[in-house]
Design an enzyme around this catalytic site. Structure first.
Site, PDB file in Angstrom:
ATOM      1  CB  SER A 144      -5.755 -25.647  79.167  1.00  0.00           C
ATOM      2  OG  SER A 144      -5.561 -26.727  80.064  1.00  0.00           O
ATOM      3  CE1 TYR A 157      -7.230 -29.578  75.439  1.00  0.00           C
ATOM      4  CE2 TYR A 157      -5.748 -29.351  77.307  1.00  0.00           C
ATOM      5  CZ  TYR A 157      -6.977 -29.096  76.705  1.00  0.00           C
ATOM      6  OH  TYR A 157      -7.928 -28.347  77.370  1.00  0.00           O
TER       7      TYR A 157
HETATM    8  P1  NAD Z   1     -16.854 -29.171  75.271  1.00  0.00           P
HETATM    9  O1  NAD Z   1     -16.505 -30.467  74.640  1.00  0.00           O
HETATM   10  O2  NAD Z   1     -18.041 -29.067  76.149  1.00  0.00           O
HETATM   11  O3  NAD Z   1     -16.969 -28.044  74.143  1.00  0.00           O
HETATM   12  C1  NAD Z   1     -16.103 -27.992  73.046  1.00  0.00           C
HETATM   13  C2  NAD Z   1     -16.744 -27.187  71.944  1.00  0.00           C
HETATM   14  O4  NAD Z   1     -15.850 -27.153  70.831  1.00  0.00           O
HETATM   15  C3  NAD Z   1     -18.068 -27.802  71.444  1.00  0.00           C
HETATM   16  O5  NAD Z   1     -18.992 -26.784  71.144  1.00  0.00           O
HETATM   17  C4  NAD Z   1     -17.625 -28.492  70.165  1.00  0.00           C
HETATM   18  O6  NAD Z   1     -18.677 -28.663  69.215  1.00  0.00           O
HETATM   19  C5  NAD Z   1     -16.578 -27.506  69.676  1.00  0.00           C
HETATM   20  N1  NAD Z   1     -15.725 -28.098  68.646  1.00  0.00           N
HETATM   21  C6  NAD Z   1     -14.952 -29.209  68.742  1.00  0.00           C
HETATM   22  N2  NAD Z   1     -14.397 -29.462  67.541  1.00  0.00           N
HETATM   23  C7  NAD Z   1     -14.815 -28.485  66.697  1.00  0.00           C
HETATM   24  C8  NAD Z   1     -14.608 -28.212  65.324  1.00  0.00           C
HETATM   25  N3  NAD Z   1     -13.848 -29.007  64.558  1.00  0.00           N
HETATM   26  N4  NAD Z   1     -15.207 -27.129  64.783  1.00  0.00           N
HETATM   27  C9  NAD Z   1     -16.011 -26.339  65.523  1.00  0.00           C
HETATM   28  N5  NAD Z   1     -16.246 -26.560  66.829  1.00  0.00           N
HETATM   29  C10 NAD Z   1     -15.657 -27.627  67.388  1.00  0.00           C
HETATM   30  O7  NAD Z   1     -15.545 -28.753  76.057  1.00  0.00           O
HETATM   31  P2  NAD Z   1     -15.188 -27.517  77.028  1.00  0.00           P
HETATM   32  O8  NAD Z   1     -14.660 -28.099  78.254  1.00  0.00           O
HETATM   33  O9  NAD Z   1     -16.274 -26.525  77.055  1.00  0.00           O
HETATM   34  O10 NAD Z   1     -13.950 -26.928  76.223  1.00  0.00           O
HETATM   35  C11 NAD Z   1     -13.882 -25.580  75.794  1.00  0.00           C
HETATM   36  C12 NAD Z   1     -12.441 -25.122  75.832  1.00  0.00           C
HETATM   37  O11 NAD Z   1     -12.004 -25.140  77.185  1.00  0.00           O
HETATM   38  C13 NAD Z   1     -11.495 -26.022  75.054  1.00  0.00           C
HETATM   39  O12 NAD Z   1     -10.595 -25.232  74.309  1.00  0.00           O
HETATM   40  C14 NAD Z   1     -10.769 -26.788  76.132  1.00  0.00           C
HETATM   41  O13 NAD Z   1      -9.488 -27.174  75.753  1.00  0.00           O
HETATM   42  C15 NAD Z   1     -10.754 -25.762  77.254  1.00  0.00           C
HETATM   43  N6  NAD Z   1     -10.551 -26.328  78.587  1.00  0.00           N
HETATM   44  C16 NAD Z   1     -11.445 -27.177  79.137  1.00  0.00           C
HETATM   45  C17 NAD Z   1     -11.205 -27.695  80.406  1.00  0.00           C
HETATM   46  C18 NAD Z   1     -12.132 -28.666  81.096  1.00  0.00           C
HETATM   47  O14 NAD Z   1     -11.758 -29.209  82.142  1.00  0.00           O
HETATM   48  N7  NAD Z   1     -13.326 -28.874  80.610  1.00  0.00           N
HETATM   49  C19 NAD Z   1     -10.042 -27.333  81.091  1.00  0.00           C
HETATM   50  C20 NAD Z   1      -9.156 -26.458  80.481  1.00  0.00           C
HETATM   51  C21 NAD Z   1      -9.418 -25.951  79.239  1.00  0.00           C
END
Ligand code: NAD
Length: 268
Positions: A144, A157
């Site tokens: 991130s 985080y």
């Molecule tokens: P999302 O909530 O759409 O997806 C998260 C995924 O992680 C889901 O499939 C969920 O089931 C899985 N997950 C959560 N807890 C879990 C567990 N205990 N065991 C197994 N799976 C688990 O979110 P996203 O935005 O796609 O996030 C994906 C990655 O991207 C994350 O690491 C997040 O920190 C990072 N990220 C997201 C953003 C944003 O703005 N969306 C920005 C920077 C980084």
């Protein structure tokens, strides 16, 4: 015609029942990889994710039912994956977010660190040695901007994301000499997104929308104006295109990087 440069390769993507992980699973599948997906969700959500990967063209799709908060579940997932296929590409995308001032984070700390950081460590330590043996491997950690800069009310985080950036650099160094230019080598990189439109940030969008009388678009504009100079959200499939490129043989010397996709956020 789609370039199936990943034919014969297998990818395991954690957190791929939703958001960025699902978009990456689809993209890798579209380009020929067998995909192992993982993540939480209702049976309907999981079936839909499997179907999306099949529809994209993945030659084989397997769901790994592991709650990554539990190292034993991760070990079981890796053992099951080993029975299925050697893993060439590991994408650690599972993640959670909990916002509160530090003094309100005591109950969140362990879970955020376990899912966002320790799970990636366990998957990497389990899969990297075999990648070295085969002279090809890709680890793509979805970190991130919060692995590069901080924001208030995100202590666990931010700690987890700075941690995964550091962990990735160590792994990149330890495996840098594996394989060769023809085999593609073993690389470990982080993608560092700013705001990406996924369910993860929905509660933050809603909180801002509430400050604008429930106007969601105004809430999004408010969030973006604070830190993301482009004032545009990234789409998950745009992150997937970068992940895809990192899997190419030609990316053999892009190693140990933390690549921002943040509309200029970390250039300020
Ligand atoms: P999302 O909530 O759409 O997806 C998260 C995924 O992680 C889901 O499939 C969920 O089931 C899985 N997950 C959560 N807890 C879990 C567990 N205990 N065991 C197994 N799976 C688990 O979110 P996203 O935005 O796609 O996030 C994906 C990655 O991207 C994350 O690491 C997040 O920190 C990072 N990220 C997201 C953003 C944003 O703005 N969306 C920005 C920077 C980084």
């Amino acid at each position: 015609m789609t370039d199936t440069f990943l034919a014969g390769r297998t990818a395991l993507i954690t957190g791929s029942t939703s958001g960025i992980g699902l978009a990456i699973a689809e993209a890798l599948g579209r380009h020929g990889a067998k995909v192992g997906i993982n993540g939480l969700g209702t049976p309907e959500q999981i079936d839909a994710a499997i179907q999306q990967c099949r529809d994209a063209g993945a030659p084989d799709v397997r769901y790994f039912d592991a709650n990554l908060i539990d190292p034993k579940a991760i070990d079981a997932m890796l053992a099951e994956a080993a029975q299925w296929s050697p893993i060439d590409v590991l994408v650690n995308s599972a993640g959670i977010q909990r916002t509160a001032p530090i003094e309100g984070q005591r109950d969140n700390w362990d879970a955020v660190i376990a899912i966002n950081l320790s799970a990636a460590f366990h998957c990497m330590s389990g899969l990297l040695p075999d990648m070295r043996e085969r002279g090809f491997g890709r680890v793509i950690n979805i970190a991130s901007v919060h692995g590069l800069v901080a924001s208030v009310e995100k202590a666990p985080y931010v700690a987890s994301k700075f941690g995964i950036v550091g962990l990735s650099k160590v792994a990149a160094l330890e495996y840098a000499s594996a394989g060769n230019r023809d085999s593609g080598g073993v690389t470990v990189n982080c993608i560092c997104p700013g705001w990406v439109e996924t369910p993860l940030i929905e509660s933050q969008i809603q909180a801002r929308a509430d400050q604008h009388g429930g106007d969601r678009d105004a809430g999004i504009a408010d969030l973006l104006s604070e830190k993301q100079p482009s004032r545009r959200m990234t789409l998950p499939e745009e992150i997937a295109e970068l992940a895809l490129w990192l899997c190419r043989r030609e990316a053999h010397n892009l190693n140990g990087a933390a690549i921002p996709v943040d509309g200029g956020w970390t250039s300020q």
